[in-house]
Design a protein around this motif. Structure first.
Motif, PDB file in Angstrom:
ATOM      1  N   UNK A  30       0.885  -1.233   0.023  1.00 37.22           N
ATOM      2  CA  UNK A  30      -0.023   0.011   0.025  1.00 37.22           C
ATOM      3  C   UNK A  30       0.821   1.379  -0.014  1.00 37.22           C
ATOM      4  N   UNK A  31       0.496   2.074  -0.892  1.00 36.70           N
ATOM      5  CA  UNK A  31       1.328   3.523  -0.843  1.00 36.70           C
ATOM      6  C   UNK A  31       0.351   4.516  -0.901  1.00 36.70           C
ATOM      7  N   UNK A  32       0.563   5.802   0.010  1.00 33.32           N
ATOM      8  CA  UNK A  32      -0.302   6.779  -0.137  1.00 33.32           C
ATOM      9  C   UNK A  32       0.785   7.810  -0.050  1.00 33.32           C
ATOM     10  N   UNK A  33       0.579   8.901  -0.737  1.00 35.11           N
ATOM     11  CA  UNK A  33       1.237  10.259  -0.653  1.00 35.11           C
ATOM     12  C   UNK A  33       0.760  11.499  -1.077  1.00 35.11           C
ATOM     13  N   UNK A  34       1.067  12.597  -0.583  1.00 35.60           N
ATOM     14  CA  UNK A  34       0.491  13.843  -1.222  1.00 35.60           C
ATOM     15  C   UNK A  34       1.448  14.882  -0.678  1.00 35.60           C
ATOM     16  N   UNK A  35       1.021  16.224  -1.111  1.00 32.18           N
ATOM     17  CA  UNK A  35       1.955  17.296  -0.917  1.00 32.18           C
ATOM     18  C   UNK A  35       0.935  18.537  -0.897  1.00 32.18           C
ATOM     19  N   UNK A  36       0.328  18.888   0.222  1.00 27.70           N
ATOM     20  CA  UNK A  36      -0.460  20.013   0.291  1.00 27.70           C
ATOM     21  C   UNK A  36       0.295  21.327   0.057  1.00 27.70           C
TER      22      UNK A  36
END
Length: 912
Positions: free
Chosen positions: A301-307
């Motif tokens: 599982x991979x989750x990523x983000x950049x607000x």
């Protein structure tokens, strides 16, 4: 397998010991985590040949005579290591033990992300490497210099822009559907986990994981167990688009119970680095969790983000720069003692992935990824209704117009937020006491995407020298696009009316034209798309040849669904509801042939022929208002070929390439306010023009040279030369769409032989780098950039510029061929010289490793380099264009961005 390799290594070692009196020297190369480093190059200074470490990191030199020796061990993405040793006459075998290579100390790697630089990449990850010996273990000198040195100045190899590049995470493309470009903001700040692509192929070289495009493929594998087991802490200080960056990353490695974890987070923040009124506050997070069920099966599982919250800087005319300086930014002004920027981009589009890794039999792998991406991208701007343009650089406010002096312009050169608020407060009510709408407001153009992807990759080794790859991708996109009121600036409401067309309602079905903060206004529509892609590639290895072939086919269907029915009668039936479905079929073929002259010299040919369906921006000429297709829009057809000579010697590594690329049927859309002539009378009117240039053909041709010379074991010289010519080769059709007259055809744009803008067409670089045996390094490069051109307005290059409206061939008085040439000539910018430098050092304290580095671009602080610019299209008729040309200082000169001058990036890290 490792045991077999060890036995093979042992039996190759024994004969050297027993049959020769001279010494065999051997060692093992490992990384910081203790894992073998395969295919590391080991250079023996006293020998004409080098060797390569095998799968378990083992290498050896045989028949060494007594004496003093020096070896250099190198591997892309690791620091080079230099060892000295002595061989005595009584030694038959000399064990150098384990040579540990540390991770590269260079600046942050990966694809260029805002101000973060790119570096060479990790091994392609292929389970089959060509026996002819040309391995893709790292990018060559040309690609490295293009990314590090020239890339800082907007140089694009072969003229290819972001539209033609592919970045993939676990097989999922990161290109945006609206314009086909890659938005690096989606993973900005995650440098630790996006440092080294699993596969990185340049230009049109075929990829194992995708058909690819003109600009190559970078494939990232986010499998938790693939990251080096360690904890990394880093802090950076810079003066680019932010001031500070902090990062932390932890990787557990694979546990005995079959679990692996990798987590990373960062923050980038700071204001007024160089350009006035620019600030940024951006966070980033990444999590990867893997469960290993057996040696053949894992799920990750991979989750990523950049607000990200970031202010923008304005392009300006030369008149404005001459008065205000190169750091001037018209988008901000003072409010309550603080700088407030009107152009803020707020983007947060997190992605979640589930990847299944399955090994089938001995020679096959099947990888499946499903992903879902949500979030929004909002960009703010000032809006006004029956009021004066608040832009401080509006042409009537410039000294050249004659109303203000230069000193008066300086005194009011920023947005006057107090004036905007006061204007709204003074107009809160009509004469009868009823509420009145805002004169000024702050609005946001918002894009909310919901994207589902399924990416499937299958590879199989059919024979020892024959490999097959099959890739299937499906994407479903639902994109919500609208403008909303962000800030009423003290007013009661904003008017959802069109001031450019007699206050027509943007949505005639809604009698309430009053919109409040957070409400949608002016436009609202959705774009929907389903896209299916199949790619099959194969690689066959022979004694002297390596052959790769790749084919693909794709099908897409797209449509627009409008929420507003236009109050302009002509467009009422084409603005609201579902449009017709636009379907497109694409196909293509790529090939690569490598010929081995000998172990260090190669000839490589790459060829590609394929089509590309139009993006949403190309498909609809003005999707905010209507569902009209862009006239003449078609699939682009791309034909590209290159031929290279490659040398991989001990002292000299070199690549010389020639390339020839054509792009046919391209569509380019521009949007701007213009003074346009009516087709029914000789008058003019101001309106928002949607300009389309359809059926444009372009040619990109040139040569590239890149070399890396090992002057001494510690001193390297690198050089790059790129000589290109990128130009338009036909006279495409030009159309426009606006609220006043709808569609209008302007005929052909006379742009044949005009140059493609956006990059220097010629670039040269020479650098030196010293790598000390004490684990420090220093380098410098000199860079020369040539043939940078201004982007042009196609409408101003048509016959409508000099023919009277309503006629096809009646010229304005005074028109001559010489004047037409003078008014339509494309501007070329001056050549520029840039000097860069970098340095760094690493330290080892037991299990702790610390490093510090600094890079400085444009050391000489050259502020004359134009990184980009465009010709304003406001004056589309001969009398006004001639009057503008004859002014000493034009009202509507080109809008330009200049290089920021001297910039630096420092980084310190601790890893353990």
């Amino acid at each position: 397998m490792i045991k077999k390799l060890s036995l093979i290594s042992l039996f190759t070692l024994l004969p050297a010991s027993y049959y020769f009196a001279q010494t065999t020297v051997f060692a093992y190369v490992k990384g910081q985590d203790g894992k073998p480093v395969e295919r590391a190059e080991v250079d023996l200074e006293q020998s004409v040949d080098d060797v390569t470490a095998d799968k378990i990191g083992y290498f050896q030199f045989v028949d060494l005579k007594p004496g003093h020796y020096l070896i250099t061990v190198t591997k892309p993405n690791f620091e080079s290591k230099i060892l000295k040793f002595d061989v005595t006459a009584d030694e038959k075998r000399k064990d150098l033990g384990v040579i540990v290579l540390n991770n590269s100390l260079g600046t942050d790697a990966g694809v260029v992300v805002i101000d973060d630089s790119a570096s060479d990449t990790e091994d392609g990850g292929s389970s089959m490497q060509p026996t002819v010996g040309l391995l893709s273990s790292g990018r060559d000198a040309f690609q490295n210099v293009s990314a590090f040195e020239l890339g800082a100045y907007w140089f694009r190899p072969r003229g290819v822009d972001n539209r033609f590049e592919d970045v993939m995470f676990n097989g999922v493309s990161m290109s945006k559907n609206d314009d086909g470009r890659i938005d690096f903001n989606n993973w900005g700040g995650l440098n630790d986990v996006t440092r080294y692509p699993y596969e990185n192929v340049d230009n049109i070289t075929p990829s194992e994981y995708a058909f690819g495009n003109l600009g190559g493929v970078a494939y990232y594998n986010t499998r938790a167990s693939s990251y080096r087991k360690q904890t990394s802490l880093a802090y950076s200080f810079t003066n680019r688009s932010y001031l500070h960056r902090a990062m932390a990353t932890y990787s557990s490695g694979m546990s005995k119970s079959g679990w692996a974890f990798t987590f990373s987070g960062s923050r980038r923040w700071g204001d007024n680095a160089i350009i006035d009124g620019v600030y940024q506050d951006a966070y980033a997070y990444f999590a990867s969790v893997e469960k290993k069920f057996s040696e053949r099966h894992s799920i990750n599982f991979t989750g990523f983000g950049s607000p990200t919250y970031r202010a923008s800087n304005s392009p300006n005319t030369q008149e404005v720069y001459d008065i205000m300086g190169k750091d001037y930014n018209s988008y901000w002004g003072w409010q309550d003692g603080e700088k407030r920027n009107s152009r803020i981009r707020k983007v947060f589009e997190p992605m979640f992935m589930l990847t299944d890794y399955l090994k089938i039999g001995k020679n096959s792998n099947w990888i499946n990824t499903v992903s879902y991406q949500i979030g929004s991208d909002a960009r703010s701007r000032l809006d006004w209704f029956h009021a004066a343009d608040p832009n401080p650089t509006y042409y009537r406010k410039l000294p050249s117009y004659g109303l203000l002096t230069a000193d008066e312009f300086r005194a009011q050169s920023q947005i006057d937020w107090n004036y905007l608020y006061n204007t709204n407060r003074l107009n809160l009510n009509n004469m009868d006491g009823s509420e009145k709408g805002a004169s000024y407001s702050l609005v946001e153009d918002v894009n909310k995407d919901k994207t589902f992807n399924w990416a499937s990759h299958f590879d199989a080794r059919l024979k020892e020298n024959w490999k097959l790859n099959i890739n299937f991708n499906f994407q479903n996109l639902n994109s919500d696009n609208f403008r909303r009121v962000k800030d009423l600036l003290g007013a009661n409401y904003a008017n959802n009316l069109n001031p450019f067309n007699n206050d027509a309602r943007y949505n005639i079905d809604d009698e309430n034209y009053k919109v409040r903060e957070g409400d949608r206004t002016q436009y609202s529509y959705q774009l929907h798309k389903n896209h299916y892609t199949l790619n099959v590639s194969t690689e066959v290895d022979f004694n002297k040849f390596n052959i790769v072939a790749s084919i693909f086919s794709s099908y897409s269907e797209a449509y627009r669904n409008g929420d507003y029915r236009s109050g302009i009668a002509e467009f009422a039936n084409n603005s609201k509801g579902k449009s017709a479905v636009y379907d497109a079929l694409d196909a293509g073929i790529k090939g690569k042939i490598t010929y081995k002259i000998n172990g260090k010299n190669f000839i490589v040919y790459n060829g590609a022929f394929f089509s590309l369906a139009p993006t949403f921006n190309e498909l609809y000429i003005n999707p905010r208002a209507v569902d009209y297709l862009t006239p003449g829009v078609k699939n682009q057809v791309i034909n590209s070929n290159d031929l290279s000579y490659i040398m991989r010697g001990q002292v000299l590594k070199l690549r010389l390439s020639g390339y020839y690329t054509t792009i046919s049927n391209s569509t380019e859309i521009s949007r701007y306010y213009a003074a346009s002539s009516s087709s029914t009378n000789s008058g003019t009117y101001n309106t928002l023009i949607n300009e389309a240039m359809s059926g444009a053909d372009k040619r990109y041709m040139g040569a590239e040279l890149g070399f890396d010379v090992k002057i001494t074991p510690t001193l390297n010289a690198t050089g790059v030369a790129s000589v290109g010519e990128y130009k338009f080769t036909n006279t495409p059709q030009v159309y426009s769409f606006d609220d006043q007259v709808g569609f209008r055809s302007y005929g052909k744009a006379n742009i044949k032989d005009y140059k493609v803008a956006g990059t220097p067409q010629k670039a040269f670089s020479f650098g030196l780098k010293y790598n000390s045996t004490k684990y420090w390094w220093v380098g410098a490069s000199a860079n020369y950039l040539m043939d940078q051109y201004l982007d042009f307005s196609a409408l101003n290059k048509t016959a409508s510029l000099y023919t009277i409206p309503g006629t096809s061939d009646v010229l304005y008085d005074g028109v001559t061929p010489e004047l037409i040439q003078q008014l339509t000539a494309q501007k070329k910018f001056d050549d520029q010289f840039m000097l860069n430098a970098n340095a760094g050092k690493s330290f080892q304290f037991g299990k702790y490793r610390m490093g510090i580095s600094i890079s400085v671009n444009n050391i000489l602080n050259n502020r004359d380099y134009v990184t980009g610019g465009f010709e304003q299209g406001r004056l589309a008729n001969f009398p006004q264009a001639l009057e503008e040309n004859n002014r000493g200082t034009p009202y509507f000169g080109p809008k330009l961005w200049y290089d920021r001058g001297r910039t630096f990036f420092t980084n310190v890290y601790l890893r353990f």
